[in-house]
Design a protein around this motif. Structure first.
Motif, PDB file in Angstrom:
ATOM      1  N   ILE B 265       5.023 -15.478  -1.433  1.00 21.86           N
ATOM      2  CA  ILE B 265       3.988 -15.812  -0.494  1.00 21.86           C
ATOM      3  C   ILE B 265       4.438 -15.090   0.657  1.00 21.86           C
ATOM      4  O   ILE B 265       3.416 -14.515   1.404  1.00 21.86           O
ATOM      5  N   MET B 266       5.728 -14.800   0.999  1.00 19.71           N
ATOM      6  CA  MET B 266       6.078 -13.956   2.103  1.00 19.71           C
ATOM      7  C   MET B 266       5.266 -12.685   2.163  1.00 19.71           C
ATOM      8  O   MET B 266       4.903 -12.231   3.352  1.00 19.71           O
ATOM      9  N   ALA B 267       4.849 -12.264   1.040  1.00 21.47           N
ATOM     10  CA  ALA B 267       4.344 -10.746   0.958  1.00 21.47           C
ATOM     11  C   ALA B 267       2.851 -10.680   1.561  1.00 21.47           C
ATOM     12  O   ALA B 267       2.576  -9.822   1.823  1.00 21.47           O
ATOM     13  N   VAL B 268       2.240 -11.899   1.613  1.00 17.17           N
ATOM     14  CA  VAL B 268       1.013 -12.049   2.110  1.00 17.17           C
ATOM     15  C   VAL B 268       1.061 -11.695   3.649  1.00 17.17           C
ATOM     16  O   VAL B 268       0.229 -10.815   3.972  1.00 17.17           O
ATOM     17  N   ASN B 269       1.832 -12.233   4.227  1.00 20.30           N
ATOM     18  CA  ASN B 269       2.072 -11.681   5.760  1.00 20.30           C
ATOM     19  C   ASN B 269       2.605 -10.261   5.880  1.00 20.30           C
ATOM     20  O   ASN B 269       1.985  -9.578   6.654  1.00 20.30           O
ATOM     21  N   SER B 270       3.521  -9.609   5.036  1.00 16.25           N
ATOM     22  CA  SER B 270       4.011  -8.375   5.237  1.00 16.25           C
ATOM     23  C   SER B 270       3.289  -7.235   4.663  1.00 16.25           C
ATOM     24  O   SER B 270       3.440  -6.316   4.911  1.00 16.25           O
ATOM     25  N   VAL B 271       2.055  -7.673   3.666  1.00 18.72           N
ATOM     26  CA  VAL B 271       1.222  -6.841   3.214  1.00 18.72           C
ATOM     27  C   VAL B 271       0.024  -6.997   3.857  1.00 18.72           C
ATOM     28  O   VAL B 271      -0.735  -5.973   4.296  1.00 18.72           O
ATOM     29  N   MET B 272      -0.594  -8.053   3.716  1.00 15.90           N
ATOM     30  CA  MET B 272      -1.958  -8.312   4.180  1.00 15.90           C
ATOM     31  C   MET B 272      -2.107  -8.459   5.686  1.00 15.90           C
ATOM     32  O   MET B 272      -2.944  -8.005   6.438  1.00 15.90           O
ATOM     33  N   GLY B 273      -1.007  -9.054   6.386  1.00 13.33           N
ATOM     34  CA  GLY B 273      -1.098  -9.192   7.672  1.00 13.33           C
ATOM     35  C   GLY B 273      -0.429  -8.013   8.421  1.00 13.33           C
ATOM     36  O   GLY B 273      -0.844  -7.846   9.489  1.00 13.33           O
ATOM     37  N   PRO B 275       0.750  -4.005   7.351  1.00 14.86           N
ATOM     38  CA  PRO B 275      -0.132  -2.548   7.206  1.00 14.86           C
ATOM     39  C   PRO B 275      -1.166  -2.443   6.507  1.00 14.86           C
ATOM     40  O   PRO B 275      -2.125  -1.622   6.216  1.00 14.86           O
ATOM     41  N   GLN B 276      -1.617  -4.034   5.805  1.00 14.34           N
ATOM     42  CA  GLN B 276      -3.080  -3.829   5.010  1.00 14.34           C
ATOM     43  C   GLN B 276      -3.203  -2.952   3.879  1.00 14.34           C
ATOM     44  O   GLN B 276      -4.052  -2.557   3.535  1.00 14.34           O
ATOM     45  N   ARG B 277      -1.971  -2.382   3.366  1.00 11.97           N
ATOM     46  CA  ARG B 277      -1.826  -1.718   2.246  1.00 11.97           C
ATOM     47  C   ARG B 277      -0.244  -2.125   1.538  1.00 11.97           C
ATOM     48  O   ARG B 277       0.557  -2.425   2.375  1.00 11.97           O
ATOM     49  N   LEU B 278      -0.018  -1.780   0.125  1.00 12.69           N
ATOM     50  CA  LEU B 278       1.252  -2.024  -0.197  1.00 12.69           C
ATOM     51  C   LEU B 278       2.048  -0.791  -0.014  1.00 12.69           C
ATOM     52  O   LEU B 278       1.575   0.419  -0.650  1.00 12.69           O
ATOM     53  N   VAL B 279       3.149  -0.736   0.661  1.00 14.40           N
ATOM     54  CA  VAL B 279       4.050   0.418   0.874  1.00 14.40           C
ATOM     55  C   VAL B 279       5.393   0.192   0.191  1.00 14.40           C
ATOM     56  O   VAL B 279       5.594  -1.037  -0.317  1.00 14.40           O
ATOM     57  N   MET B 280       5.994   1.051  -0.014  1.00 21.98           N
ATOM     58  CA  MET B 280       7.465   0.835  -0.470  1.00 21.98           C
ATOM     59  C   MET B 280       8.233  -0.096   0.291  1.00 21.98           C
ATOM     60  O   MET B 280       8.221   0.301   1.712  1.00 21.98           O
ATOM     61  N   ASN B 281       9.011  -0.586   0.017  1.00 19.28           N
ATOM     62  CA  ASN B 281      10.051  -1.550   0.920  1.00 19.28           C
ATOM     63  C   ASN B 281       9.193  -2.217   1.821  1.00 19.28           C
ATOM     64  O   ASN B 281       9.508  -2.340   3.161  1.00 19.28           O
ATOM     65  N   ALA B 282       8.067  -2.871   1.289  1.00 19.35           N
ATOM     66  CA  ALA B 282       7.280  -3.929   2.264  1.00 19.35           C
ATOM     67  C   ALA B 282       8.191  -5.065   2.884  1.00 19.35           C
ATOM     68  O   ALA B 282       7.819  -5.501   3.734  1.00 19.35           O
ATOM     69  N   VAL B 283       9.118  -5.241   2.149  1.00 19.05           N
ATOM     70  CA  VAL B 283       9.964  -6.659   2.220  1.00 19.05           C
ATOM     71  C   VAL B 283      10.855  -6.455   3.470  1.00 19.05           C
ATOM     72  O   VAL B 283      11.136  -7.304   4.307  1.00 19.05           O
ATOM     73  N   GLU B 284      11.165  -5.152   3.542  1.00 20.93           N
ATOM     74  CA  GLU B 284      12.199  -4.802   4.867  1.00 20.93           C
ATOM     75  C   GLU B 284      13.368  -5.753   4.936  1.00 20.93           C
ATOM     76  O   GLU B 284      13.609  -6.279   5.965  1.00 20.93           O
ATOM     77  N   GLY B 285      14.056  -6.261   3.962  1.00 17.68           N
ATOM     78  CA  GLY B 285      15.359  -7.145   4.070  1.00 17.68           C
ATOM     79  C   GLY B 285      14.914  -8.554   4.307  1.00 17.68           C
ATOM     80  O   GLY B 285      16.024  -9.358   4.703  1.00 17.68           O
ATOM     81  N   ALA B 286      13.817  -9.105   4.378  1.00 15.96           N
ATOM     82  CA  ALA B 286      13.504 -10.346   4.667  1.00 15.96           C
ATOM     83  C   ALA B 286      14.230 -11.428   3.654  1.00 15.96           C
ATOM     84  O   ALA B 286      14.573 -12.385   4.103  1.00 15.96           O
ATOM     85  N   GLY B 287      14.212 -10.746   2.573  1.00 13.51           N
ATOM     86  CA  GLY B 287      14.519 -11.683   1.413  1.00 13.51           C
ATOM     87  C   GLY B 287      16.004 -12.095   1.751  1.00 13.51           C
ATOM     88  O   GLY B 287      16.535 -13.301   1.480  1.00 13.51           O
TER      89      GLY B 287
END
Lengths: 321, 365
Positions: B265-273, B275-287
């Motif tokens: 679910i974290m990805a909803v924030n980092s993708v939709m909230g 850059p509004q597109r899926l990029v490489m390394n969208a998680v940026e170490g948050a995990g």
């Protein structure tokens, strides 16, 4: 595929397997003594940086190697203080070690060299030169022997040969020396070792210091032999692949050599053919990159022989009172 | 982790605070060593992350990420499972978000966000399911398998973004931009109707409230339901739960599926909230930061809120630091490592002297 290509692949296999080999043997000593080490990655990285930095400043690859080993041993000792002295969680300590290396290398590199977290390129004596083995030239034209000896084995950095020699040496230390017997015992049943009047703490510290030295050489190899200088995150997951190789080898030295050669070959093939055409399907580069990890999961799942880790691995030893 | 030798407040607050202070003191030494002024660095960080609604917009955006990954690690920790795989689970969760947003023509954002949350949770849970199953059924160590799955997820994402999801003609490995209808309301849009003027550019959005709600739900689940009790009991003593007739396979699977779903679910924030597109390394170490957050918060769903905010502050402050000084952004990785080391692995170093102190005091009184 002609012979020249095969020779080329095997040659690059050996070079790519060497850092994995050092890290794998490092993990072997540490885990056989009951200290789980997921900090191999961080130790490779910090050693790679200090080797390149000191080699650049001093102009000597050997001084660089010494600095890399020292940095790696210091990280090992941090892991030891956390997981042996203070009986902390070894996995958490390992994770912290990896982040510490990842952050520190860039911060220090930026502060020393101002090149965006890398060291200047190394030239001349700051890198390990390639050694030509004796009789390599004379045997060059002999079929098979010439290919294997003169073209694949000869002409590598001295660290490659040190790595290969470390395999029988590790085997001898672990299985034929008194120290090795005790080290393996402390990973299986530390209470028994303690009862025999041998210090569990001291043995485990020796084990992780050996691991630190080996990782240090592996890291130095990365930045002063395989590449010519340090770039950020240059260990690129090799510490984890070495951990995978260690599991693949079921915590044994010779099998460890086999595993790192296999994983090195996968990397060599992926480098040579980004998209591997097998006739029926074309395997993308990314699949080859992921293959060591997939294989490790399969091995861990116990579908191809069971991988049983040392029994006391990961648990701090609490002396009975 | 609880202790009988000292008061609860000391265990929950004092120990992490002292560990944090040591970590910060060492970080200050590193900053001194590279020739910068730690006091000035701190001032820049505070000003840059908390000094304006612009700064807050980023700080709270990162906080949202860390609330979710921290909660994910915390719930697995409660069952004594160390889920290092948050990074991979969030990566695959991002795939779920992208598929839902790209291929279904949603009429408005709130229907899309519900679908995206469900899809990302499903994808994240599935990615955690294999390591969980192997741990539960075959005894493969979850730490190693989740690390391996992080790398496999990175390869999968690399392949999909460069070969499958990349729009024709585009150069960088990323999906197309989502439809503008799917733009999540940001704090500016939410606070404007009640007369608060919040910066337009900070990406903090409705997911912040979703994350807080999930933390509260997590608390209810862990401390007010039978399942939560079983998970905690399993974490305390596997043997005891076995004798109580609780299936270890069930607990491991459920705890890891919840953990994976939350990471996803974290990805909803980092993708939709974001850059509004899926990029490489969208998680940026948050995990991985989730590990530090869970350790500091003592694996408590409410306890992780303060550390999540702290790391949000460090993340945004670190970016400002990199702009205004010669201290590189990686300094926050060093701080993060020290926090994990001192609150996690070296916990006993702080705890033992404190316990001795409280024992002496209670002995005298």
């Amino acid at each position: 595929m002609d012979i020249a290509t095969i020779v080329q692949i095997l040659e690059s296999t050996l070079r790519l397997a060497t850092p994995l080999l050092f890290a794998c043997l490092a993990g072997l000593f540490s885990e056989r003594a009951g200290i789980v080490d997921i900090g191999l990655e961080g130790k490779l990285l910090i050693a790679a940086f200090f080797s390149a930095a000191i080699a650049y400043v001093s102009g000597s690859a050997w001084l660089g190697l010494l600095a890399g080993v020292a940095a790696s041993v210091i990280f090992s000792l941090i892991h030891g203080v956390a997981s042996i002295t203070f009986r902390g969680n070894q996995l958490i300590s390992g994770v912290a070690i990896n982040f510490l290396a990842s952050g520190m290398t860039v911060v220090i590199a930026q502060s020393w060299f101002h090149q965006g977290g890398r060291t200047p390129a190394l030239t001349g004596d700051a890198r390990f030169e390639r050694l030509t083995l004796p009789f390599a030239e004379a045997l060059r034209d002999v079929p098979l022997i010439g290919h294997v000896y003169s073209q694949i084995l000869s002409g590598n950095s001295i660290l490659v040969y040190i790595g290969l020699l470390c395999v029988p040496l590790s085997w001898w230390v672990l299985y034929r020396s008194r120290f090795g017997l005790r080290l393996r015992a402390v990973g299986e049943n530390p209470a028994a070792v303690d009862t025999a009047g041998i210090s569990v703490v001291r043995l485990r510290f020796w084990a992780i210091i050996i691991a630190g030295v080996l990782c240090g050489i592996g890291g130095a190899y990365l930045s002063t032999s395989l590449a010519a200088g340090f770039v950020r995150e240059m260990s690129a997951g090799r510490g984890y692949i070495a951990l995978a190789a260690l599991i693949f080898a079921k915590w044994r030295p010779w099998q460890g050599l086999g595993a790192v050669l296999l994983f090195g070959a996968l990397e060599a093939i992926a480098n040579r053919w980004p998209n591997l055409d097998l006739g029926i399907i074309t395997l993308p580069n990314q699949f080859m990159t992921a293959l060591p990890y997939i294989l490790t999961v399969v091995i861990l799942a116990g579908f191809v022989g069971k991988a049983i880790p040392p029994r006391a691995g990961g648990e701090p030893y609490v002396k009975e009172r | 982790m609880s202790s009988r030798n000292m008061p609860k407040w000391a265990d929950v607050l004092l120990v992490p605070l002292i560990s944090l202070l040591i970590a910060f003191a060492l970080s200050a030494l590193v900053i001194l060593a590279i020739g910068e002024d730690p006091v000035r660095a701190m001032a820049i960080m505070i000003k840059g992350s908390l000094g304006s609604t612009y700064g807050w917009g980023y700080t709270l955006y990162y906080t949202t990420n860390f609330l979710l990954t921290g909660l994910a690690v915390a719930i697995a920790f409660q069952a004594k499972l160390f889920n290092i795989g948050g990074e991979g689970q969030a990566t695959i969760g991002g795939l779920g978000v992208a598929l839902v947003c790209l291929f279904i023509p949603w009429p408005n954002w709130w229907m899309a966000i519900i679908a995206a949350i469900l899809a990302s949770a499903l994808f994240g849970a599935l990615w955690a399911a294999i390591p969980a199953f192997l741990q539960a059924k075959r005894g493969s160590h979850i730490v190693i398998t989740t690390i391996m799955f992080n790398f496999i997820a990175a390869s999968v994402m690399n392949y999909l973004l460069s070969h499958v999801l990349r729009p024709q003609g585009a150069m960088d490995p990323a999906t197309a931009r989502f439809d503008n209808v799917l733009r999540l309301p940001r704090l500016h849009d939410i606070l404007a109707p009640i007369g608060i003027d919040f910066s337009r550019s900070g990406p903090a959005n409705v997911m912040l409230f979703v994350a807080i709600a999930l933390c509260i739900l997590g608390y209810v689940l862990m401390w007010r339901t039978r399942l939560g009790y079983e998970i905690r009991a399993f974490g305390q003593s596997e043997a005891a739960t076995h004798y109580a007739g609780i299936s270890s396979v069930k607990i491991i699977m459920i705890a890891m599926l919840i953990s994976g779903a939350l990471s996803g679910i974290m990805a909803v924030n980092s993708v939709m909230g974001g850059p509004q597109r899926l990029v490489m390394n969208a998680v940026e170490g948050a995990g991985f930061i989730g590990i530090a957050v869970a350790l500091m918060g003592r694996s408590h769903p409410i306890g992780i809120m303060a550390p999540a905010l702290l790391f949000g502050f460090l993340y945004q402050g670190g970016s400002e630091l990199a702009i205004e000084t010669t201290i590189p952004r990686e300094m926050i990785v060093v701080i993060q490592a020290l926090v994990i080391m001192f609150t996690g692995a070296l916990d006993n170093m702080v705890r033992q002297p404190l316990e001795a102190f409280f024992l002496r005091r209670s002995g005298r009184g």
